[in-house]
Motif scaffolding. Structure first.
Motif, mmCIF file in Angstrom:
data_model
loop_
_atom_site.group_PDB
_atom_site.id
_atom_site.type_symbol
_atom_site.label_atom_id
_atom_site.label_comp_id
_atom_site.label_asym_id
_atom_site.label_seq_id
_atom_site.Cartn_x
_atom_site.Cartn_y
_atom_site.Cartn_z
ATOM 1 N N LYS A 109 1.093 19.438 -18.838
ATOM 2 C CA LYS A 109 0.231 18.131 -18.427
ATOM 3 C C LYS A 109 0.704 17.350 -19.494
ATOM 4 N N ILE A 110 1.106 17.750 -20.590
ATOM 5 C CA ILE A 110 1.540 17.017 -21.742
ATOM 6 C C ILE A 110 2.876 15.907 -21.110
ATOM 7 N N SER A 111 3.491 16.513 -20.367
ATOM 8 C CA SER A 111 4.784 16.115 -19.734
ATOM 9 C C SER A 111 5.088 16.767 -18.514
ATOM 10 N N VAL A 475 10.005 12.938 -26.365
ATOM 11 C CA VAL A 475 9.240 12.434 -25.047
ATOM 12 C C VAL A 475 7.725 12.388 -25.183
ATOM 13 N N TYR A 476 7.105 13.214 -25.663
ATOM 14 C CA TYR A 476 5.501 12.949 -25.996
ATOM 15 C C TYR A 476 5.434 12.061 -27.083
ATOM 16 N N GLY A 477 6.345 12.346 -28.051
ATOM 17 C CA GLY A 477 6.152 11.563 -29.523
ATOM 18 C C GLY A 477 5.742 11.990 -30.686
ATOM 19 N N MET A 478 6.485 12.165 -31.668
ATOM 20 C CA MET A 478 6.297 12.703 -32.937
ATOM 21 C C MET A 478 4.644 12.071 -33.530
ATOM 22 N N LYS A 479 4.605 10.684 -33.407
ATOM 23 C CA LYS A 479 3.344 10.167 -33.800
ATOM 24 C C LYS A 479 2.085 10.715 -33.192
#
Length: 636
Positions: A109-111, A475-479
């Motif tokens: 669901k994260i991507s 894609v989800y992003g490190m931040k």
């Protein structure tokens, strides 16, 4: 919507439903994870992870890899690779599982665009579970065979022995001044393994499996029964069994170590194992071998770590657990090397041959060399029983993890149908995998086992791990990912973890993948070379798990609306209900995404409902503020 499964959680609340179902939605949201279950004791998770990571490979792969790749010098690349791609990926997997409380399929669901990665994982784990349990069946076979006063592989002269068989007791009893040419002879333990246990002479190759060996088939049935009974109630039952299976091998390993070191000639073996040859460090092969050893021995990418962490409470300190498990695993491997090589040193002295002639890896070490060494000791059946009992407990808890991964992944996808019937569903999976494993119990079963071992979790597994790493960081992003960890543990991962996740780990694994493809060697078993069709079948096994990724992408894109690029963008964003599973943990950004939360000030409602502000909620508010500031900076 990214997911077509009937889950009340995934439906956004529309006004005409606001009257009564919205309150039900809220209830369901908080009930669902209770339904899922958690670990019952504090040590369940830690011991399950240790049991899962410390497996057969620590005993039969690591010591041999170390001695062929520069002895003591091998520890240098081993620990460097542990730091670059072992610990960071391990921590990433635990974080993903604990944050979402979802199995390896639903966690995407994260991507949703990359759900195919989860499908690839399940395929790999299923293939590994089939042959891993066959190895446990061999261990059971030897365990029962050790329950005699005389070990059956001690002497020649049985119906399965050939004229090439040479008994070392005979050499010792005879005139030892005459050098005996043992190069064309076979030890009784070698013939017991290949001609009695496997009965491999009944098969001409992989295409001619021959008859089923019923004694092996019954051992396989027994090992599947043991596994089923232990995972019957999910983590509630397996979490208790690991108190025994994860700790007992250490006790036996210690006994074997003490026994080994006190034998004559033991130092010869240990010297062989640990003498550093630093010139080896200049070859890329040694670094690749070190990375592979870390990769397989920690079990990253198989979904087991993610599954175990998903049963944790939200604020469990997985940062500490990561270091305990990864370093404990490395130390166990090194200790096992002492236990194995001290006995090999004694054996080489008894036989009068150099250590490198008796040293082997894999099944050859566990089922041929070590059992033969056991026959040279006083009380040999006792030591043999202990050794195989240790292998049994080492193998079982890794197998629990594989099974728990498959069951959790599928039940999390269909919670309303399968969760109440988890025990029957586990039974169906165990029976299916047992039936698929029947070909491994035939006379030519060993060829199939080698094929599965070589290809099922090779490059497919690396592609899965590289993709996971890139999706989470890019894609989800490190931040965002660091913010999630901050929310869960109360601190952000340091620069070391961020550097590894962004660059070092994916780069190292890319290098591994390229090396594996360039240095590809066809499988073989002894002198038997596999035919081309078997090679192709093996490569297809690896490719199939990679193909799941584009298949999953196509499915995700088809469910969205708009132009192709819009669909891709929508499918790569986290699903509406991505985030912590329990309502009280959904602070900050995640409050508004819960079904039924229509409030303009979600955090204030949250505080009123749960009373006061905990330190974690304080963190969440701080994170929120940071995000608002970041957004303002970006808009400016």
């Amino acid at each position: 919507l990214p997911s077509p499964i009937p889950q009340p959680l995934t439906q956004p609340v529309t006004p005409d439903l606001l009257v009564s179902p919205s309150s039900q939605d809220g209830d369901l949201g908080s009930e669902c994870p209770e339904d899922r279950g958690n670990w019952t004791g504090r040590l369940d998770f830690l011991l399950s992870c240790i049991g899962y990571c410390v497996g057969l490979g620590n005993v039969w792969r690591f010591p041999y890899r170390a001695y062929t790749n520069g002895g003591g010098a091998f520890l240098v690349p081993y620990f460097i690779m542990l730091a670059i791609c072992g610990i960071p990926i391990f921590f990433m997997e635990l974080s993903l599982g604990q944050f979402s409380s979802l199995g390896p399929l639903a966690v995407w669901k994260i991507s949703p665009l990359f759900k195919g990665v989860g499908m690839g994982t399940i395929l790999i784990v299923s293939l590994v579970a089939i042959y891993y349990n066959m190895i446990i069946a061999y261990v059971l076979f030897y365990l029962f065979a050790s329950l005699t006063s005389d070990l059956p592989w001690q002497h020649c002269g049985n119906w399965w022995n050939t004229e090439l068989c040479l008994d070392h007791h005979v050499i010792k009893a005879g005139n030892s001044t005459l050098p005996v040419n043992i190069s064309n002879t076979v030890s009784p333990s070698e013939e017991y393994w290949s001609r009695y246990v496997l009965h491999i002479q009944g098969s001409s190759g992989i295409g001619d499996p021959g008859r089923i060996r019923w004694n092996l088939c019954l051992c396989l049935l027994l090992s599947w029964t043991i596994v089923y009974l232990c995972i019957l109630k999910g983590v509630k039952s397996s979490g208790k069994v690991v108190y025994f299976t994860a700790t007992f091998p250490y006790l036996i390993l210690l006994m074997l170590l003490v026994r080994g070191v006190t034998l004559e000639g033991a130092w010869k073996g240990i010297q062989f194992y640990l003498t550093p040859q630093f010139d080896h460090l200049l070859s890329s092969k040694v670094w690749i071998e070190a990375a592979l050893q870390i990769f397989y021995s920690l079990g990253v990418g198989f979904g087991g770590l993610l599954t175990f962490a998903s049963y944790n409470t939200f604020h469990q300190n997985i940062y500490r657990d990561t270091f305990i498990v990864t370093l404990g695993n490395a130390i166990t491997s090194i200790l096992a090397g002492f236990a194995i090589f001290s006995v090999l040193g004694y054996m080489s002295q008894e036989l009068g041959v150099p250590v490198n002639q008796v040293a082997k890896a894999g099944p050859g070490l566990a089922f041929v060399v070590y059992p033969q060494a056991m026959t040279m000791l006083p009380l040999s059946p006792f030591w043999s029983f202990l050794f195989f009992f240790m292998l049994l407990t080492l193998g079982l808890d890794s197998q629990f993890a594989f099974m728990e991964t498959i069951v959790t992944a599928v039940t999390d996808e269909f919670p309303y149908y399968l969760r109440p019937k988890k025990a029957s569903f586990s039974a169906v999976i165990c029976i299916a995998l047992f039936l698929m494993g029947l070909i491994l119990t035939t006379e030519g079963g060993m060829y199939w086992l080698v094929l599965l071992d070589d290809y099922s979790a090779g490059f497919g597994l690396m592609v899965v791990v590289i993709t996971t790493c890139l999706v989470v960081t890019r894609v989800y992003g490190m931040k965002r990912f660091c913010r999630d960890i901050h929310m869960m543990l109360g601190f952000k991962p340091g620069p070391y973890f961020r550097a590894c996740w962004m660059v070092l780990s994916p780069a190292t694994m890319m290098a591994l993948l390229v090396y594996n493809i360039v240095k590809y060697q066809p499988s073989e078993y002894g002198n038997y070379r596999f035919p081309t069709w078997a090679e192709v079948l093996g490569i297809l096994m690896g490719v199939l798990s990679c193909l799941m990724i584009p298949v999953g992408m196509v499915a995700a894109v088809l469910q969205e609306e708009g132009t192709l690029w819009e669909r891709v963008q929508q499918a790569s964003r986290p699903a509406m209900d991505w985030g912590p599973s329990l309502e009280e943990n959904r602070t900050g950004v995640y409050v508004a995404s819960l079904a039924g939360s229509q409030s303009p000030k979600p955090l204030m409602v949250h505080m009123r409902k749960y009373g006061g502000i905990t330190s974690y909620e304080n963190t969440a508010m701080q994170v929120d503020r940071e995000m608002e500031e970041e957004d303002e900076e970006e808009s400016m």
